[in-house]
Motif scaffolding. Structure first.
Motif, mmCIF file in Angstrom:
data_model
loop_
_atom_site.group_PDB
_atom_site.id
_atom_site.type_symbol
_atom_site.label_atom_id
_atom_site.label_comp_id
_atom_site.label_asym_id
_atom_site.label_seq_id
_atom_site.Cartn_x
_atom_site.Cartn_y
_atom_site.Cartn_z
ATOM 1 N N GLN A 1 1.018 -1.419 -0.161
ATOM 2 C CA GLN A 1 -0.162 -0.369 -0.062
ATOM 3 C C GLN A 1 0.710 0.899 0.000
ATOM 4 O O GLN A 1 1.027 1.807 -0.322
ATOM 5 C CB GLN A 1 -1.185 -0.417 1.267
ATOM 6 C CG GLN A 1 -1.861 1.134 1.438
ATOM 7 C CD GLN A 1 -2.695 1.171 0.598
ATOM 8 O OE1 GLN A 1 -3.394 -0.552 -0.063
ATOM 9 N NE2 GLN A 1 -2.987 1.910 -0.171
ATOM 10 N N ARG B 1 4.049 1.203 -1.435
ATOM 11 C CA ARG B 1 4.413 1.317 -2.964
ATOM 12 C C ARG B 1 3.091 2.013 -3.626
ATOM 13 O O ARG B 1 3.469 2.880 -4.575
ATOM 14 C CB ARG B 1 5.146 0.255 -2.978
ATOM 15 C CG ARG B 1 5.913 -0.201 -2.782
ATOM 16 C CD ARG B 1 6.440 -1.159 -3.510
ATOM 17 N NE ARG B 1 5.778 -2.217 -3.208
ATOM 18 C CZ ARG B 1 5.610 -3.699 -2.663
ATOM 19 N NH1 ARG B 1 6.392 -3.102 -1.485
ATOM 20 N NH2 ARG B 1 4.755 -4.925 -2.815
ATOM 21 N N VAL B 2 1.992 1.751 -3.631
ATOM 22 C CA VAL B 2 1.118 2.996 -4.321
ATOM 23 C C VAL B 2 0.798 3.426 -4.122
ATOM 24 O O VAL B 2 0.864 4.249 -4.967
ATOM 25 C CB VAL B 2 0.003 1.412 -4.335
ATOM 26 C CG1 VAL B 2 -1.484 2.884 -5.146
ATOM 27 C CG2 VAL B 2 -0.161 0.482 -4.750
ATOM 28 N N ASP B 3 1.149 4.239 -3.136
ATOM 29 C CA ASP B 3 0.647 5.425 -2.596
ATOM 30 C C ASP B 3 1.072 6.427 -2.964
ATOM 31 O O ASP B 3 2.070 7.613 -3.222
ATOM 32 C CB ASP B 3 0.337 5.882 -1.226
ATOM 33 C CG ASP B 3 -0.719 4.985 0.085
ATOM 34 O OD1 ASP B 3 -1.606 5.109 -1.331
ATOM 35 O OD2 ASP B 3 -1.089 5.050 0.907
ATOM 36 N N PRO C 1 1.191 6.347 -7.012
ATOM 37 C CA PRO C 1 0.262 6.002 -8.040
ATOM 38 C C PRO C 1 0.003 5.823 -9.365
ATOM 39 O O PRO C 1 0.624 6.558 -10.059
ATOM 40 C CB PRO C 1 -0.713 7.273 -7.796
ATOM 41 C CG PRO C 1 0.568 8.148 -7.560
ATOM 42 C CD PRO C 1 1.009 7.695 -6.847
ATOM 43 N N PRO C 2 -1.053 4.808 -9.742
ATOM 44 C CA PRO C 2 -0.773 4.474 -10.822
ATOM 45 C C PRO C 2 -1.388 5.837 -12.081
ATOM 46 O O PRO C 2 -2.306 6.712 -11.376
ATOM 47 C CB PRO C 2 -2.040 2.909 -10.878
ATOM 48 C CG PRO C 2 -3.479 3.360 -9.746
ATOM 49 C CD PRO C 2 -2.549 4.000 -8.626
#
Length: 59
Positions: free
Chosen positions: A24, A26-28, A31-32
């Motif tokens: 989470q 890494r995604v934050d 972001p895509p």
């Protein structure tokens, strides 16, 4: 660690919870890209006329 998701309890051990939190983060941090796909909606007046024609009760 336990969390409720869609009415079901999901159990996580500490290792899984750590991996979940790291993913989470890494995604934050990265972001895509936003989606560029557009949804083409119909004309609201035509849709309203079609619904009125189909579902109106004529007397």
């Amino acid at each position: 660690m336990a969390t409720e998701s869609i009415g079901q309890i999901v159990y996580m051990d500490n290792d899984f919870a750590d991996r979940f939190i790291a993913a989470q983060e890494r995604v934050d941090a990265n972001p895509p890209a936003p989606r560029t796909r557009e949804i083409k909606w119909g004309d609201p007046d035509e849709i309203a006329a079609a619904l009125k024609k189909k579902y109106s009760v004529a007397k």
